[in-house]
Design a protein around this motif. Structure first.
Motif, PDB file in Angstrom:
ATOM      1  N   ALA A  60      30.018   2.063  15.132  1.00 57.53           N
ATOM      2  CA  ALA A  60      28.924   2.963  14.771  1.00 57.53           C
ATOM      3  C   ALA A  60      29.155   3.586  13.412  1.00 57.53           C
ATOM      4  CB  ALA A  60      28.786   4.048  15.841  1.00 57.53           C
ATOM      5  N   GLN A  61      30.407   3.773  13.003  1.00 60.19           N
ATOM      6  CA  GLN A  61      30.703   4.427  11.731  1.00 60.19           C
ATOM      7  C   GLN A  61      30.477   3.495  10.528  1.00 60.19           C
ATOM      8  OE1 GLN A  61      32.845   4.290  14.335  1.00 60.19           O
ATOM      9  NE2 GLN A  61      32.445   6.383  15.100  1.00 60.19           N
ATOM     10  N   VAL A  62      30.952   2.255  10.620  1.00 59.45           N
ATOM     11  CA  VAL A  62      30.903   1.323   9.483  1.00 59.45           C
ATOM     12  C   VAL A  62      29.714   0.385   9.569  1.00 59.45           C
ATOM     13  CG1 VAL A  62      32.194  -0.494   8.273  1.00 59.45           C
ATOM     14  CG2 VAL A  62      33.405   1.454   9.265  1.00 59.45           C
ATOM     15  N   GLY A  63      29.267   0.098  10.770  1.00 56.46           N
ATOM     16  CA  GLY A  63      28.216  -0.873  10.961  1.00 56.46           C
ATOM     17  C   GLY A  63      28.786  -2.206  11.389  1.00 56.46           C
ATOM     18  N   THR A  64      27.941  -3.244  11.383  1.00 54.82           N
ATOM     19  CA  THR A  64      28.369  -4.590  11.737  1.00 54.82           C
ATOM     20  C   THR A  64      28.621  -5.370  10.460  1.00 54.82           C
ATOM     21  OG1 THR A  64      27.165  -4.543  13.831  1.00 54.82           O
ATOM     22  CG2 THR A  64      27.735  -6.703  12.935  1.00 54.82           C
ATOM     23  N   VAL A  65      29.800  -5.929  10.325  1.00 57.32           N
ATOM     24  CA  VAL A  65      30.194  -6.633   9.101  1.00 57.32           C
ATOM     25  C   VAL A  65      30.632  -8.043   9.470  1.00 57.32           C
ATOM     26  CG1 VAL A  65      31.703  -6.652   7.088  1.00 57.32           C
ATOM     27  CG2 VAL A  65      30.982  -4.462   8.091  1.00 57.32           C
ATOM     28  N   PHE A  66      29.892  -9.059   8.945  1.00 59.39           N
ATOM     29  CA  PHE A  66      30.337 -10.455   9.038  1.00 59.39           C
ATOM     30  C   PHE A  66      31.002 -10.791   7.710  1.00 59.39           C
ATOM     31  CE2 PHE A  66      27.185 -10.344  12.356  1.00 59.39           C
ATOM     32  CZ  PHE A  66      27.683 -11.201  13.326  1.00 59.39           C
ATOM     33  N   ARG A  67      32.262 -11.231   7.777  1.00 59.48           N
ATOM     34  CA  ARG A  67      33.055 -11.470   6.568  1.00 59.48           C
ATOM     35  C   ARG A  67      33.448 -12.938   6.516  1.00 59.48           C
ATOM     36  NH1 ARG A  67      36.140  -7.952   7.527  1.00 59.48           N
ATOM     37  NH2 ARG A  67      35.336  -6.278   6.212  1.00 59.48           N
ATOM     38  N   VAL A  68      33.041 -13.625   5.442  1.00 59.04           N
ATOM     39  CA  VAL A  68      33.313 -15.053   5.266  1.00 59.04           C
ATOM     40  C   VAL A  68      34.248 -15.215   4.070  1.00 59.04           C
ATOM     41  CG1 VAL A  68      32.322 -17.314   4.783  1.00 59.04           C
ATOM     42  CG2 VAL A  68      31.084 -15.687   6.240  1.00 59.04           C
TER      43      VAL A  68
END
Length: 705
Positions: free
Chosen positions: A689-697
């Motif tokens: 909830a603090q950072v959000g959803t992050v997809f990292r490639v």
């Protein structure tokens, strides 16, 4: 024959002769110094002891008849000769100091063993009485010597007999007890009695060798040996420590000598007596502890005392070690009986479990003889259990390889395990039951080894997997049908979609402008067509992957920042009410497939648009980092459930929480993962909830070697 002890009257007689001699002489008379005394001594010629007169030069002036019996020479041959010549050098050296003291005017008395010229030794008791002239000069001395060899031997024999009886009493008492604590009590009680000691104690070294343990004590007042004495460090300053450290007896003949060594024990209620001794207890060159004694009176410890104490200590050490071994053997026997009972119970339990298992279990000895099989053998193999005597007799079991060949006895997994140590895991075997039905079983086998690594048995386990194979085959056929259907549907849908896309494009670019409502409807049609095209493309890629293929990629120089900007612009146009941002830093060029990167970004952005908050922007970050480029897609909104994260990239994975449910068929992220893998990269996801959803490639700039 024992020589008689000289009576006090003889000694008095000699004293009176010397006094009479002095009364007949006057200072400076010039008379012969010892002539008169010699005449007087003749009266004692028949005395039963050696009686002689030695002048100041150390020569014999008179000797009685006993000298002839002792030395085997006539008296005439002895008179006038020096002492060392008559007695021999060895005997003279043993009494030289005493002779010199007598010639200096001292009266001497001694008992000692003297070696003589003729060979052998004698235990003698002697008195040297100086002959003093009136002017104080020493003219010589009168020697009275008695052979007390037999007397001392008789006394020693009586002492040895008494000590032997005491040792026997100790041995007898020890033979009647077996346990260590009983032996310890007998040792201190009988040891104190044998030595006439006031108190006795026994301290043994613990197994770790770091402390003494007081096993027993005798003769101490009640409560004196408190808890601190029960176990104490091995370096505590006590007699036990020195006896164990040196391996020799520790002796103190008086209290003063003891307290010089151990001043901290002054005033201790445990300090009894006036003399003390500690003996090491030795068994086969190993010191197991120490034996301590105190004596009521001061004493000198003779060599015989020491020898007796060492014999007593040796006897007690052997008894203690014997008791320890007996206790250890007794405990080992009890433990063995308990182990046997537990083993019997465990064997019964194992047998019960073995018979209840739904899998077939066969146990064989290292030589191949099958000794046990459970009830499931007949159920799974379709025939009764056969206790084969050796590997060739395994022919009683019939089975077939996947290619239809029958198993020979040496080919069975259990035989290979026993012959070659091979571990077999789930080898497929076909067996035919008596009713003609074919069954598929998985057969495993392994060796069982003991603690030393020696094989003690071989175990074979078989499981009937017929139903499992049937279900797998049914699922395979169902999957084939589904994938063929997906392929057909996705392929055939592309033609009408292409027509709709072309028509919408023509309408939007027509020379006749569309009214705003019309343009809005046509734009929605075009957006839906693009979305459907992405779904169809994902379906086609999924079918290709599931049929054993891989995603084809065409590498060429690409700027990931430019690809990202194109994808953001297209989706921004399709979703004008949402905010899509692009950030780039560093060098973002590499060799990739631009079409596949567009597909990857399209799927990630579509996922963000579907699940992200409509009020928050969607951020695309591209950063060059050395040999790789990192692409991140970030959206705010409800986090992905933690239990979903580990399988987020699996096909047909969908969320299930109300309005945030995943849209589509659940293949977008699966295709993203496969595109990244085809480029040799790596993808991960984090969501909070603090950072959000992050997809990292992470994409390597060039193809991995």
């Amino acid at each position: 024959m024992r020589a008689p002890v000289p009576t006090p009257s003889l000694s008095d007689f000699v004293d009176k002769l010397l006094l009479l001699d002095r009364s007949f002489q006057q200072p400076g008379s010039g008379g012969e110094e010892h002539g008169f005394l010699e005449k007087l001594l003749v009266t004692a010629d028949t005395a039963p002891v050696l009686l002689s007169y030695v002048d100041s030069a150390g020569r014999y002036r008179f000797c009685n008849q006993a000298y002839e019996r002792w030395f085997g020479e006539k008296r005439e041959l002895i008179l006038g000769r020096p002492i060392q010549e008559v007695l021999g050098e060895a005997a003279y050296e043993s009494i030289r100091g005493t002779v010199q003291a007598a010639l200096s005017g001292q009266r001497m008395h001694f008992e000692r063993v003297v070696p003589y010229r003729s060979g052998g030794t004698r235990m003698v008791r002697a008195d040297y009485v100086p002959h003093l002239l009136p002017d104080g000069r020493v003219a010589g001395f009168v020697a009275m010597v008695e052979d007390i060899t037999e007397l001392r031997q008789g006394e020693q024999a009586r002492r040895d007999h008494a000590r032997a009886e005491r040792l026997y009493a100790v041995s007898s008492a020890l033979s009647q007890v077996l346990l260590p604590e009983e032996v310890a009590r007998v040792v201190v009680r009988e040891g104190a009695a044998a030595l006439g000691a006031l108190s006795a104690s026994l301290a043994l070294v613990c197994e770790e060798g770091t402390a003494f343990e007081l096993s027993a004590a005798h003769g101490f007042p009640e409560g004196v040996l408190n808890e601190s004495w029960r176990r104490f460090p091995i370096d505590t300053p006590v007699m036990y420590r020195e006896a164990v450290r040196t391996g020799r007896p520790v002796l103190y003949g008086n209290l003063e000598a003891f307290l010089r060594e151990y001043p901290e024990q002054a005033g201790s209620p445990a300090l009894l007596g006036r003399a003390f001794a500690a003996l090491p207890l030795r068994v086969d060159e190993r010191i197991i502890g120490a034996f301590g004694f105190s004596f009521e009176h001061e004493r000198e410890f003779s060599s015989e005392d020491l020898q007796f104490m060492e014999s007593l200590g040796q006897q007690c050490a052997v008894a203690i070690e014997r008791a320890r071994l007996y206790a250890a053997e007794r405990q080992a026997r009890a433990e063995a009986e308990q182990l046997r009972d537990r083993l019997a119970a465990q064997t019964a339990l194992l047998e019960t479990v073995l018979q209840q298992l739904p899998v077939s279990v066969v146990i064989a000895e290292p030589g191949g003889r099958i000794v046990r099989g459970n009830a499931a053998v007949e159920t799974i193999w379709g025939q009764p259990f056969v206790a084969s005597a050796n590997i060739p007799e395994y022919v009683a079991y019939r089975g077939f390889h996947p290619d239809g060949r029958p198993y020979t006895p040496e080919e069975w997994p259990l035989a290979r395990t026993l012959l070659h140590g091979e571990t077999v895991v789930r080898e497929p075997v076909t067996v035919i039951h008596s009713d003609g039905s074919r069954h598929q079983i998985d057969l495993s086998s392994t060796l069982v080894r003991d603690a030393a690594g020696r094989p003690v048995a071989g175990v074979a386990v078989s499981t009937d997997v017929t139903r499992h194979h049937e279900l797998q085959e049914a699922l395979r056929r169902e999957g084939d049908v589904r994938e063929k259907l997906l392929g057909i549907v996705s392929h055939d849908l592309r033609n009408p979609l292409q027509a709709i896309s072309t028509a919408s494009h023509l309408l939007l670019s027509s020379a006749v402008p569309l009214a705003p409502p019309q343009r809005k409807w046509v734009t929605r049609i075009r957006t839906s067509v693009q979305r459907m095209d992405r779904l169809i493309r994902d379906l086609l890629d999924f079918v290709r992957i599931r049929q054993g293929g891989t995603l084809p990629i065409q590498r060429q120089p690409v700027c990931l920042e430019e690809v990202g900007r194109t994808a953001v612009d297209e989706l921004q146009e399709a979703h004008p009410r949402r905010q899509l941002l692009l950030e780039a830093r560093g060098e973002t060029r590499g060799e990739w497939d631009p079409e596949r990167l567009m597909q990857l970004l399209g799927n990630l952005l579509s996922n963000a648009l579907s699940h992200g908050s409509e009020e928050a922007p969607i951020l695309v970050r591209v950063a060059g980092e050395g040999t790789q480029v990192v692409l991140e897609v970030v959206n705010q909104g409800t986090p992905i459930p933690a239990e979903l994260l580990p399988r987020i990239f699996e096909p047909f994975t969908r969320a299930s929480e109300g309005s945030n449910a995943l849209k589509g068929v659940g293949l977008g992220l699966f295709i993203v993962h496969e595109i990244v893998a085809a480029h040799g990269g790596h993808i991960d996801v984090s969501s909070s909830a603090q950072v959000g959803t992050v997809f990292r490639v992470r994409l390597p700039r060039v193809s991995p070697a």
